[in-house]
Design a protein around this motif. Sequence first.
Motif, mmCIF file in Angstrom:
data_model
loop_
_atom_site.group_PDB
_atom_site.id
_atom_site.type_symbol
_atom_site.label_atom_id
_atom_site.label_comp_id
_atom_site.label_asym_id
_atom_site.label_seq_id
_atom_site.Cartn_x
_atom_site.Cartn_y
_atom_site.Cartn_z
ATOM 1 N N VAL A 73 0.773 -1.108 0.070
ATOM 2 C CA VAL A 73 -0.024 0.031 0.036
ATOM 3 C C VAL A 73 0.836 1.249 -0.084
ATOM 4 C CG1 VAL A 73 -1.781 -0.975 1.437
ATOM 5 C CG2 VAL A 73 0.035 0.268 2.636
ATOM 6 N N GLU A 74 0.356 2.408 -0.665
ATOM 7 C CA GLU A 74 0.882 3.496 -0.461
ATOM 8 C C GLU A 74 -0.265 4.426 -0.054
ATOM 9 O OE1 GLU A 74 4.044 3.675 -0.837
ATOM 10 O OE2 GLU A 74 4.108 1.718 -2.004
ATOM 11 N N LEU A 75 0.166 5.379 1.004
ATOM 12 C CA LEU A 75 -0.833 6.412 1.617
ATOM 13 C C LEU A 75 -0.100 7.910 1.351
ATOM 14 C CD1 LEU A 75 -3.182 7.624 3.356
ATOM 15 C CD2 LEU A 75 -2.006 6.669 5.458
ATOM 16 N N LEU A 76 -0.914 8.437 0.469
ATOM 17 C CA LEU A 76 0.201 9.362 -0.002
ATOM 18 C C LEU A 76 -0.642 10.893 0.364
ATOM 19 C CD1 LEU A 76 0.649 8.297 -3.800
ATOM 20 C CD2 LEU A 76 2.093 8.253 -1.947
ATOM 21 N N GLY A 77 -0.028 11.808 0.719
ATOM 22 C CA GLY A 77 -0.737 13.228 0.811
ATOM 23 C C GLY A 77 -0.993 13.418 2.431
ATOM 24 N N SER A 78 -0.485 12.394 3.332
ATOM 25 C CA SER A 78 -0.821 12.579 4.535
ATOM 26 C C SER A 78 0.565 12.476 5.320
ATOM 27 C CB SER A 78 -1.834 11.603 5.038
ATOM 28 O OG SER A 78 -2.349 11.900 6.270
ATOM 29 N N GLY A 79 0.789 13.382 6.183
ATOM 30 C CA GLY A 79 2.043 13.203 7.089
ATOM 31 C C GLY A 79 1.605 12.946 8.429
ATOM 32 N N GLY A 80 2.657 12.794 9.408
ATOM 33 C CA GLY A 80 2.193 12.737 10.597
ATOM 34 C C GLY A 80 1.923 11.439 11.368
ATOM 35 N N THR A 81 1.614 11.543 12.598
ATOM 36 C CA THR A 81 1.759 10.259 13.368
ATOM 37 C C THR A 81 0.606 9.094 13.278
ATOM 38 O OG1 THR A 81 2.581 11.552 15.221
ATOM 39 C CG2 THR A 81 1.791 9.650 15.877
ATOM 40 N N ILE A 82 -0.436 9.937 12.843
ATOM 41 C CA ILE A 82 -1.658 9.161 12.665
ATOM 42 C C ILE A 82 -1.798 8.330 11.285
ATOM 43 C CG2 ILE A 82 -4.290 9.094 12.434
ATOM 44 C CD1 ILE A 82 -4.405 11.458 14.180
ATOM 45 N N ALA A 83 -1.202 8.892 10.036
ATOM 46 C CA ALA A 83 -0.634 8.088 9.144
ATOM 47 C C ALA A 83 0.177 7.214 9.153
ATOM 48 C CB ALA A 83 -0.557 9.005 7.972
ATOM 49 N N ASP A 84 1.114 7.320 10.019
ATOM 50 C CA ASP A 84 2.424 6.206 10.465
ATOM 51 C C ASP A 84 1.531 5.207 11.006
ATOM 52 O OD1 ASP A 84 4.128 8.115 9.283
ATOM 53 O OD2 ASP A 84 5.213 8.440 11.288
ATOM 54 N N ALA A 85 0.746 5.432 12.125
ATOM 55 C CA ALA A 85 0.035 4.655 12.834
ATOM 56 C C ALA A 85 -0.761 3.792 12.006
ATOM 57 C CB ALA A 85 -0.696 5.098 14.112
ATOM 58 N N GLU A 86 -1.595 4.281 11.124
ATOM 59 C CA GLU A 86 -2.464 3.540 10.047
ATOM 60 C C GLU A 86 -1.857 2.590 9.563
ATOM 61 O OE1 GLU A 86 -5.527 5.534 7.606
ATOM 62 O OE2 GLU A 86 -4.871 4.236 5.993
ATOM 63 N N VAL A 87 -0.415 2.833 8.905
ATOM 64 C CA VAL A 87 0.150 1.981 7.942
ATOM 65 C C VAL A 87 0.764 0.755 9.146
ATOM 66 C CG1 VAL A 87 2.082 1.643 6.633
ATOM 67 C CG2 VAL A 87 0.543 3.717 6.345
ATOM 68 N N LEU A 88 1.282 1.104 9.981
ATOM 69 C CA LEU A 88 1.673 0.146 10.953
ATOM 70 C C LEU A 88 0.550 -0.998 11.292
ATOM 71 C CD1 LEU A 88 4.180 2.056 13.255
ATOM 72 C CD2 LEU A 88 4.734 0.346 11.215
ATOM 73 N N LEU A 89 -0.693 -0.347 11.660
ATOM 74 C CA LEU A 89 -1.703 -1.167 12.147
ATOM 75 C C LEU A 89 -2.246 -2.079 10.801
ATOM 76 C CD1 LEU A 89 -3.865 1.435 14.139
ATOM 77 C CD2 LEU A 89 -3.157 -1.002 15.101
ATOM 78 N N LEU A 90 -2.240 -1.312 9.869
ATOM 79 C CA LEU A 90 -2.734 -2.251 8.493
ATOM 80 C C LEU A 90 -1.794 -3.328 8.287
ATOM 81 C CD1 LEU A 90 -4.389 -2.506 5.950
ATOM 82 C CD2 LEU A 90 -3.181 -0.445 4.948
ATOM 83 N N LEU A 91 -0.326 -3.159 8.328
ATOM 84 C CA LEU A 91 0.666 -4.003 8.310
ATOM 85 C C LEU A 91 0.440 -5.330 9.274
ATOM 86 C CD1 LEU A 91 2.999 -5.198 7.097
ATOM 87 C CD2 LEU A 91 4.444 -3.692 8.594
ATOM 88 N N SER A 92 0.095 -5.012 10.333
ATOM 89 C CA SER A 92 -0.247 -6.024 11.501
ATOM 90 C C SER A 92 -1.531 -6.794 11.400
ATOM 91 C CB SER A 92 -0.217 -5.508 12.959
ATOM 92 O OG SER A 92 -1.049 -4.717 13.416
ATOM 93 N N GLU A 93 -2.648 -6.019 10.724
ATOM 94 C CA GLU A 93 -3.450 -6.832 10.413
ATOM 95 C C GLU A 93 -3.530 -7.737 9.105
ATOM 96 O OE1 GLU A 93 -7.416 -3.971 11.786
ATOM 97 O OE2 GLU A 93 -7.853 -5.002 10.028
ATOM 98 N N CYS A 94 -2.730 -7.136 8.197
ATOM 99 C CA CYS A 94 -2.439 -8.279 7.027
ATOM 100 C C CYS A 94 -1.553 -9.486 7.505
ATOM 101 C CB CYS A 94 -1.390 -7.404 6.180
ATOM 102 S SG CYS A 94 -2.020 -6.233 5.276
ATOM 103 N N LEU A 95 -0.862 -9.398 8.555
ATOM 104 C CA LEU A 95 -0.195 -10.480 9.406
ATOM 105 C C LEU A 95 -1.169 -11.524 9.752
ATOM 106 C CD1 LEU A 95 2.982 -8.986 10.308
ATOM 107 C CD2 LEU A 95 2.864 -10.368 8.339
ATOM 108 N N GLN A 96 -2.109 -10.714 10.503
ATOM 109 C CA GLN A 96 -3.046 -11.454 11.007
ATOM 110 C C GLN A 96 -4.072 -12.307 10.318
ATOM 111 O OE1 GLN A 96 -4.840 -8.301 13.761
ATOM 112 N NE2 GLN A 96 -5.502 -10.031 14.943
#
Length: 411
Positions: free
Chosen positions: A126-149
């Motif tokens: 995935v690529e999340l474009l146009g959004s900086g900051g912690t919430i976008a970082d956390a979204e991508v990390l959470l999404l990654l952990s959900e993929c593994l689940q």
Amino acid sequence: MVHQPPSGARDLLPLDVAQKISIERRLQQVFHRWGYHRIITSTLERLETLMAGGAIDRSTLIKLQDAEDGELGLRPELTVAIARATVMRMGKTPWQPQRLYYNANVFRKSPDTHSGGQQEFYQTGVELLGSGGTIADAEVLLLLSECLQALEIDDWHLVIGEAGLTATLLEPFPLNVRSQVRGAIANLDRIGLENLPLSTELRERALLLFDLRGRPEDVFPIVAKLDLDLPQQAALNNLKSAIELLYQCQSKIPNLKSHIHLDLSLIQTFDYYTGIVFEVVSSPKTGQRVLGQGGRYDRLLGLFDPQGQNHPGIGFCLNIEDLHQILLSEGLLAKETPASDFLVVPQTSEAAAAAFVYARKLRESSDLVRVEMDLESRETLEEVREYARDRRIAQIAWVNAEGLPTIETVN
Ligand SMILES: N[C@@H](Cc1c[nH]c[nH+]1)C(=O)O
């Protein structure tokens, strides 16, 4: 003439494809649930685009020459092409976050093509474009952990670093030894590091950087002791907040904290990262494969903007071959391709058309019904049954010239 595939190329046979698709489908469902849309970019790009201003090493690219378009290459990854495509599509319109995912093959020149080193790989990400900051970082990390689940992989580690912070912490090292310091730290070569020609002060700093890995709660206090400037402090705080958010939100993963490691010496192959970077690694039991990697790249999109305007971006990719191996070894993938539900057998040579018509009727069911025609004229009925049993086909439909079927269950 020998029709061998070129070294490093690979064919995927039906069972490989069925297993690969089952992995990709599960991931795609997660991406859809998070509001990501699929993007497909060209396999071929201009070499200059692929190199992304020097972030990707030219020697790793598979090059092609085109009379009109000059030097072209096969994509070694997707992030750069997606950045290019999005900047071109968005033009001057105001930016809103773009959630994109991909599923594609990539090509990387293997150093050992003579011994058949793999050069074509599959990635989804995935690529999340146009959004900086912690919430976008956390979204991508959470999404990654959900993929593994979603793939039922339990034994993984998420190694998190900060590319910007790592780069600035290395700045005090003179240019002529900086890459050696970086290399020794990245390769866990403490002895090599101790033997580099450094002043006592720089050696101490190098060893301190070497130790900046472990559980976040152990590493953060050590980093805080370094004399950090304001941007470094800000990077560190962002990192802390993203990890904190991850802990707070991902309650479905037991012992989540034990999966997370901080490594401020984490260095990625591609050099476009500017902020948080990460790698998912499987357990030593499965040979410690890198299942996926990614990070934040806030200066990449600017390379493709005519005004050079930057937009933030963050993403990750999962390496399908590595996931495939892990899931195979854990017995989590189908061991056979799906068998047909029906073998339709024309009882006489005049019954062929009627058999095709009956097969179509079976296929029209709202659930997937797999139907295959018997193409051989076999001597005995028993031979037909044996063929069906061999191919794990559940039922035989014997069809006569009037189109009347007789159904026999064989498996
Ligand atoms: N394209 C990177 C992974 C990534 C996706 N987004 C950000 N990074 C790779 O192939 O390693």
